[in-house]
Design a protein around this motif. Sequence first.
Motif, PDB file in Angstrom:
ATOM      1  N   LEU A   7      10.586   3.595  38.011  1.00 35.36           N
ATOM      2  CA  LEU A   7       9.425   3.464  38.889  1.00 35.36           C
ATOM      3  C   LEU A   7       9.379   2.065  39.508  1.00 35.36           C
ATOM      4  O   LEU A   7       8.986   1.911  40.677  1.00 35.36           O
ATOM      5  N   ASP A   8       9.773   1.052  38.754  1.00 38.01           N
ATOM      6  CA  ASP A   8       9.874  -0.304  39.320  1.00 38.01           C
ATOM      7  C   ASP A   8      10.828  -0.315  40.512  1.00 38.01           C
ATOM      8  O   ASP A   8      10.559  -0.950  41.539  1.00 38.01           O
ATOM      9  N   LEU A   9      11.949   0.380  40.375  1.00 39.76           N
ATOM     10  CA  LEU A   9      12.946   0.412  41.440  1.00 39.76           C
ATOM     11  C   LEU A   9      12.395   1.106  42.684  1.00 39.76           C
ATOM     12  O   LEU A   9      12.635   0.670  43.809  1.00 39.76           O
ATOM     13  N   VAL A  10      11.656   2.190  42.484  1.00 38.60           N
ATOM     14  CA  VAL A  10      11.023   2.879  43.610  1.00 38.60           C
ATOM     15  C   VAL A  10      10.032   1.960  44.302  1.00 38.60           C
ATOM     16  O   VAL A  10      10.009   1.828  45.534  1.00 38.60           O
ATOM     17  N   THR A  11       9.215   1.282  43.506  1.00 38.64           N
ATOM     18  CA  THR A  11       8.178   0.421  44.062  1.00 38.64           C
ATOM     19  C   THR A  11       8.762  -0.791  44.765  1.00 38.64           C
ATOM     20  O   THR A  11       8.183  -1.307  45.725  1.00 38.64           O
ATOM     21  N   GLU A  12       9.922  -1.255  44.320  1.00 34.36           N
ATOM     22  CA  GLU A  12      10.561  -2.394  44.975  1.00 34.36           C
ATOM     23  C   GLU A  12      11.004  -2.040  46.383  1.00 34.36           C
ATOM     24  O   GLU A  12      10.977  -2.882  47.281  1.00 34.36           O
ATOM     25  N   CYS A  13      11.398  -0.795  46.580  1.00 33.13           N
ATOM     26  CA  CYS A  13      11.833  -0.364  47.914  1.00 33.13           C
ATOM     27  C   CYS A  13      10.649   0.136  48.731  1.00 33.13           C
ATOM     28  O   CYS A  13      10.405  -0.330  49.842  1.00 33.13           O
ATOM     29  N   ASP A  14       9.918   1.068  48.202  1.00 36.48           N
ATOM     30  CA  ASP A  14       8.759   1.658  48.891  1.00 36.48           C
ATOM     31  C   ASP A  14       7.521   0.852  48.528  1.00 36.48           C
ATOM     32  O   ASP A  14       6.669   1.296  47.773  1.00 36.48           O
ATOM     33  N   ASN A  15       7.455  -0.374  49.078  1.00 38.12           N
ATOM     34  CA  ASN A  15       6.451  -1.323  48.579  1.00 38.12           C
ATOM     35  C   ASN A  15       5.294  -1.602  49.532  1.00 38.12           C
ATOM     36  O   ASN A  15       4.487  -2.493  49.268  1.00 38.12           O
ATOM     37  N   PHE A  16       5.201  -0.871  50.637  1.00 38.23           N
ATOM     38  CA  PHE A  16       3.988  -0.968  51.449  1.00 38.23           C
ATOM     39  C   PHE A  16       2.904  -0.179  50.720  1.00 38.23           C
ATOM     40  O   PHE A  16       3.141   0.938  50.269  1.00 38.23           O
ATOM     41  N   PRO A  17       1.695  -0.743  50.573  1.00 39.29           N
ATOM     42  CA  PRO A  17       0.677  -0.068  49.755  1.00 39.29           C
ATOM     43  C   PRO A  17       0.266   1.292  50.307  1.00 39.29           C
ATOM     44  O   PRO A  17       0.299   1.521  51.511  1.00 39.29           O
ATOM     45  N   TYR A  18      -0.116   2.172  49.394  1.00 43.64           N
ATOM     46  CA  TYR A  18      -0.666   3.477  49.753  1.00 43.64           C
ATOM     47  C   TYR A  18      -2.183   3.364  49.790  1.00 43.64           C
ATOM     48  O   TYR A  18      -2.796   2.799  48.873  1.00 43.64           O
ATOM     49  N   HIS A  19      -2.781   3.938  50.817  1.00 39.01           N
ATOM     50  CA  HIS A  19      -4.245   3.895  50.912  1.00 39.01           C
ATOM     51  C   HIS A  19      -4.884   4.580  49.708  1.00 39.01           C
ATOM     52  O   HIS A  19      -5.895   4.107  49.179  1.00 39.01           O
ATOM     53  N   SER A  20      -4.289   5.669  49.254  1.00 46.66           N
ATOM     54  CA  SER A  20      -4.886   6.426  48.147  1.00 46.66           C
ATOM     55  C   SER A  20      -4.851   5.656  46.832  1.00 46.66           C
ATOM     56  O   SER A  20      -5.707   5.859  45.965  1.00 46.66           O
ATOM     57  N   GLN A  21      -3.880   4.772  46.656  1.00 46.60           N
ATOM     58  CA  GLN A  21      -3.729   4.039  45.401  1.00 46.60           C
ATOM     59  C   GLN A  21      -4.485   2.717  45.403  1.00 46.60           C
ATOM     60  O   GLN A  21      -4.994   2.295  44.365  1.00 46.60           O
ATOM     61  N   ASP A  22      -4.516   2.053  46.544  1.00 47.70           N
ATOM     62  CA  ASP A  22      -5.177   0.737  46.622  1.00 47.70           C
ATOM     63  C   ASP A  22      -5.771   0.565  48.014  1.00 47.70           C
ATOM     64  O   ASP A  22      -5.224  -0.140  48.863  1.00 47.70           O
ATOM     65  N   PRO A  23      -6.909   1.246  48.282  1.00 44.89           N
ATOM     66  CA  PRO A  23      -7.477   1.217  49.634  1.00 44.89           C
ATOM     67  C   PRO A  23      -7.834  -0.174  50.121  1.00 44.89           C
ATOM     68  O   PRO A  23      -7.683  -0.475  51.307  1.00 44.89           O
ATOM     69  N   GLU A  24      -8.260  -1.060  49.217  1.00 46.81           N
ATOM     70  CA  GLU A  24      -8.639  -2.408  49.642  1.00 46.81           C
ATOM     71  C   GLU A  24      -7.419  -3.204  50.097  1.00 46.81           C
ATOM     72  O   GLU A  24      -7.449  -3.884  51.132  1.00 46.81           O
ATOM     73  N   LYS A  25      -6.341  -3.123  49.339  1.00 40.62           N
ATOM     74  CA  LYS A  25      -5.116  -3.830  49.719  1.00 40.62           C
ATOM     75  C   LYS A  25      -4.550  -3.256  51.013  1.00 40.62           C
ATOM     76  O   LYS A  25      -4.105  -3.995  51.900  1.00 40.62           O
ATOM     77  N   PHE A  26      -4.584  -1.926  51.121  1.00 35.36           N
ATOM     78  CA  PHE A  26      -4.079  -1.280  52.331  1.00 35.36           C
ATOM     79  C   PHE A  26      -4.878  -1.740  53.549  1.00 35.36           C
ATOM     80  O   PHE A  26      -4.308  -2.120  54.580  1.00 35.36           O
ATOM     81  N   LYS A  27      -6.208  -1.715  53.451  1.00 39.22           N
ATOM     82  CA  LYS A  27      -7.053  -2.086  54.590  1.00 39.22           C
ATOM     83  C   LYS A  27      -6.882  -3.546  54.962  1.00 39.22           C
ATOM     84  O   LYS A  27      -6.872  -3.904  56.144  1.00 39.22           O
ATOM     85  N   ALA A  28      -6.727  -4.402  53.947  1.00 38.45           N
ATOM     86  CA  ALA A  28      -6.549  -5.832  54.219  1.00 38.45           C
ATOM     87  C   ALA A  28      -5.271  -6.070  55.008  1.00 38.45           C
ATOM     88  O   ALA A  28      -5.254  -6.833  55.980  1.00 38.45           O
ATOM     89  N   LEU A  29      -4.188  -5.420  54.588  1.00 39.04           N
ATOM     90  CA  LEU A  29      -2.923  -5.556  55.309  1.00 39.04           C
ATOM     91  C   LEU A  29      -3.015  -4.941  56.696  1.00 39.04           C
ATOM     92  O   LEU A  29      -2.589  -5.531  57.690  1.00 39.04           O
ATOM     93  N   TRP A  30      -3.563  -3.738  56.770  1.00 36.01           N
ATOM     94  CA  TRP A  30      -3.645  -3.007  58.030  1.00 36.01           C
ATOM     95  C   TRP A  30      -4.462  -3.788  59.054  1.00 36.01           C
ATOM     96  O   TRP A  30      -4.117  -3.856  60.229  1.00 36.01           O
ATOM     97  N   ASN A  31      -5.554  -4.399  58.601  1.00 33.86           N
ATOM     98  CA  ASN A  31      -6.405  -5.176  59.506  1.00 33.86           C
ATOM     99  C   ASN A  31      -5.754  -6.488  59.917  1.00 33.86           C
ATOM    100  O   ASN A  31      -6.079  -7.046  60.970  1.00 33.86           O
ATOM    101  N   ASP A  32      -4.850  -7.000  59.085  1.00 34.60           N
ATOM    102  CA  ASP A  32      -4.194  -8.277  59.381  1.00 34.60           C
ATOM    103  C   ASP A  32      -3.051  -8.100  60.378  1.00 34.60           C
ATOM    104  O   ASP A  32      -2.844  -8.940  61.253  1.00 34.60           O
ATOM    105  N   TYR A  33      -2.316  -7.009  60.252  1.00 38.22           N
ATOM    106  CA  TYR A  33      -1.171  -6.789  61.125  1.00 38.22           C
ATOM    107  C   TYR A  33      -1.604  -6.552  62.571  1.00 38.22           C
ATOM    108  O   TYR A  33      -2.684  -6.021  62.842  1.00 38.22           O
ATOM    109  N   TYR A  34      -0.711  -6.925  63.480  1.00 36.53           N
ATOM    110  CA  TYR A  34      -0.806  -6.445  64.850  1.00 36.53           C
ATOM    111  C   TYR A  34      -0.063  -5.119  64.926  1.00 36.53           C
ATOM    112  O   TYR A  34       0.865  -4.871  64.147  1.00 36.53           O
ATOM    113  N   HIS A  35      -0.446  -4.280  65.878  1.00 33.88           N
ATOM    114  CA  HIS A  35       0.189  -2.986  66.072  1.00 33.88           C
ATOM    115  C   HIS A  35       0.983  -3.020  67.376  1.00 33.88           C
ATOM    116  O   HIS A  35       0.482  -3.462  68.406  1.00 33.88           O
TER     117      HIS A  35
END
Length: 321
Positions: A7-35
């Motif tokens: 699971l560590d290996l999966v998370t190291e590659c697929d490491n952009f947060p999931y909204h369902s798992q950590d909505p606050e972290k996801f929103k913080a990143l999403w709001n910070d990025y430009y699109h």
Amino acid sequence: MAPKSNLDLVTECDNFPYHSQDPEKFKALWNDYYHFYLEGCEACLGYMTPAVAEKFPLTQHWRLDELNRRLIFQPRDENAAPVTNFDKRNDILAEYLQHVREQRIFGVLSGWRDERYPIYGPNRELLLSMERSATPLFGVVTYGVHMTGYVETDEGMKIWAPRRALTKQTYPGMMDNTVAGGLSTGEKPFECLVRECEEEASLPEDLVRTAQACGTLTYFHVRDSRAGGETGLCQPECQYIYDLKMPPDAIPKPGDDEAIDFQLLTVEEVQRAMAEGRFKPNCAHLLLEFFVRHGILTAANEPDYIEIVTRLHRKLEFPTA
């Protein structure tokens, strides 16, 4: 350092947060990025860090919308009219990126490849063709092929694994899948595989054409220092994956400067190298999928089996081919 779990290996590659798992972290990143947007297309094509988006020189072809946090490519002709022709649009993009490269604004462009990657719209239409080394700056989906070459022996299955050259800009010295490469605009996945097998591993075409297509692997990676250049860049990817059962006398050999050598390893040796962090992250990701398909990794021996299998096939939030 403690061994990495699967699971560590999966998370190291697929490491952009999931909204369902950590909505606050996801929103913080999403709001910070430009699109990243192309004028005339309603879909977001990629995520860009502020450190990148705000450094791009603005010309008549670009607009930075700070209020809505968008970097918009708006190609114009000599009369300032919108350019809708695919080839002309790409010529403008290529000339602009070459200019940015010459100014040495971004480290990743030092790995310029003179190879263009496709970018698709919401109806799977081809929108842009972008210099490969620039794609992480814009956070667009890229495509590649990955093949696992294996041999059935009296000792069980063995896998051919190369070591990346120490001179490579990305992940130097790390272990890789048997053959892997990026998919250029207009190139078909299997033909890309045949080309890469000849270039990287000196494998004959008649053997490579016996490879079995095994679907796709998708993940959303955020780059660290091992990838070279700027860190924190978004890299959502789709890999077309293949298995090649190889005869004992087929020995892959480096055909270019991509690899140091090839090693024929037992499954246990590969798993140990993965746990020690010696494989490139997306290559470890792919090998886990290989182990699932071949019944080596199962629900009986892996407590995180369901989450691992689910995350090997992430639904990306951008248009794809």
